[in-house]
Design an enzyme around this catalytic site. Sequence first.
Site, mmCIF file in Angstrom:
data_model
loop_
_atom_site.group_PDB
_atom_site.id
_atom_site.type_symbol
_atom_site.label_atom_id
_atom_site.label_comp_id
_atom_site.label_asym_id
_atom_site.label_seq_id
_atom_site.Cartn_x
_atom_site.Cartn_y
_atom_site.Cartn_z
ATOM 1 N N LYS A 132 1.073 -1.137 -0.259
ATOM 2 C CA LYS A 132 0.253 -0.309 0.252
ATOM 3 C C LYS A 132 0.499 1.045 -0.169
ATOM 4 O O LYS A 132 1.443 1.332 1.326
ATOM 5 C CB LYS A 132 -0.866 -0.231 1.151
ATOM 6 C CG LYS A 132 -1.910 1.857 1.388
ATOM 7 C CD LYS A 132 -2.605 0.981 2.328
ATOM 8 C CE LYS A 132 -3.410 2.058 2.391
ATOM 9 N NZ LYS A 132 -5.171 1.978 3.000
ATOM 10 N N ASP A 152 -9.981 7.845 5.006
ATOM 11 C CA ASP A 152 -9.433 7.144 5.790
ATOM 12 C C ASP A 152 -10.774 6.900 6.670
ATOM 13 O O ASP A 152 -11.747 7.807 7.193
ATOM 14 C CB ASP A 152 -8.641 7.067 6.903
ATOM 15 C CG ASP A 152 -7.227 7.344 6.312
ATOM 16 O OD1 ASP A 152 -6.923 6.632 5.126
ATOM 17 O OD2 ASP A 152 -6.014 8.060 6.805
ATOM 18 N N ARG A 203 -7.523 3.848 -3.127
ATOM 19 C CA ARG A 203 -7.913 4.509 -2.037
ATOM 20 C C ARG A 203 -8.869 6.040 -2.825
ATOM 21 O O ARG A 203 -8.287 6.678 -3.139
ATOM 22 C CB ARG A 203 -7.270 4.912 -0.551
ATOM 23 C CG ARG A 203 -7.136 3.403 0.000
ATOM 24 C CD ARG A 203 -8.346 3.809 0.782
ATOM 25 N NE ARG A 203 -9.143 4.749 1.824
ATOM 26 C CZ ARG A 203 -7.995 5.114 2.595
ATOM 27 N NH1 ARG A 203 -7.515 4.938 3.200
ATOM 28 N NH2 ARG A 203 -8.834 6.413 2.888
ATOM 29 N N ASP A 252 1.191 4.979 0.016
ATOM 30 C CA ASP A 252 0.912 6.074 0.384
ATOM 31 C C ASP A 252 1.467 7.716 -0.622
ATOM 32 O O ASP A 252 2.560 7.738 -0.859
ATOM 33 C CB ASP A 252 0.605 6.907 2.338
ATOM 34 C CG ASP A 252 -0.421 7.390 2.596
ATOM 35 O OD1 ASP A 252 -1.614 7.966 1.326
ATOM 36 O OD2 ASP A 252 -0.809 7.110 3.806
#
Length: 321
Positions: free
Chosen positions: A51, A114, A110, A53
């Site tokens: 993942k 969050d 995403r 970010d």
Amino acid sequence: ALADYVHARGLKLGIYGDLGTLTCGGYPGTTLDRVEQDAQTFAEWGVDMLKLDGCYSSAEEQAKGYPAMARALNATGHPIVYSCSWPAYQGGLPPKVNYTVLAEVCNLWRNYDDIQDSWDSVLSILDWFFANQDVLQPAAGPGHWNDPDMLIIGNFGLSYEQSRSQMALWTVMAAPLLMSTDLRTISPSAKEILQNRLMIRINQDPLGIQGRRIVKEKSHIEVFLRPLSQAASALVFFSRRTDMPFLYTTSLAKLHFPEDAVYEVQDVFSGKIISGLKTGDSFSVVINPSGVVMWYLHPMAQPWHGVRQQGPSKGFHPVLL
Ligand SMILES: *[C@@H]1O[C@H](CO)[C@@H](O)[C@H](O)[C@H]1NC(C)=O
Ligand SMILES: *[C@@H]1O[C@H](CO)[C@@H](O)[C@H](O)[C@H]1NC(C)=O
């Protein structure tokens, strides 16, 4: 050693990184000149998913770095699922986000905020994803998915009904089902929701079509539909009410299913089967406050009525609103 430990328990190992000088939490990140080195290191460690970010990186660095990492992961020869936070940093919508490009670069991404351990957070994510379904729904498909963030089932914030709702709605969204909970202490009821085999089968349907919200009633009932392979489909009846269980009456005809078809329906949570539901038949479901009723439907072969009738055509999908 950690990868071996995780793999020995039948689990996959994911790792978190960031395309900037620092991760969002302040740890060292992967700057552009280190993309290949980090990809290679993750592959050597036996990592199954990355993942990546985007804190402490500019839009320009992200536009270069996310595709560069995709190439670098591929070049390792080790299959690593690639999750990008890229669109979340661009507001999640066109024209800043190009979903055609994303689908080529990332396995999942995403789009939005969050998730937090609360029903309010689940609702805000739902609202955003379905308000923007015309943009987001076509972007999903096998190997490339919208990621509304993790399942928080098994934690503090959701009631039993709300836990079932998150599971059903994430399944209809074709969301990657990533759990964020402590497997050592999870309750039997949360475990049962997460391990529902029919639910998982629907989520993992090979066509990979993301579902849509097709009805929004004044009574605060919403209906969601996900087309599945072999002319099957999943329906979720969701109540945003906060008073008491609601008796919702509708028909498959009202939900734009094809006329003259007959369905077998299975309740995804109870396993109860209704056989022979015709498109025109009225039916009612009782939906608990902030809860769902979820159905798996597939057309039944039709009986003979003197003349030979054609069965429902393979590959047929109900009209999408
Ligand atoms: C790399 O990309 C090629 C072409 O898309 C694909 O066939 C191959 O499976 C990929 N390899 C890995 C390890 O991801
Ligand atoms: C998105 O990127 C694709 C591939 O590079 C390109 O063909 C398309 O025109 C872009 N879409 C928009 C709306 O910019």
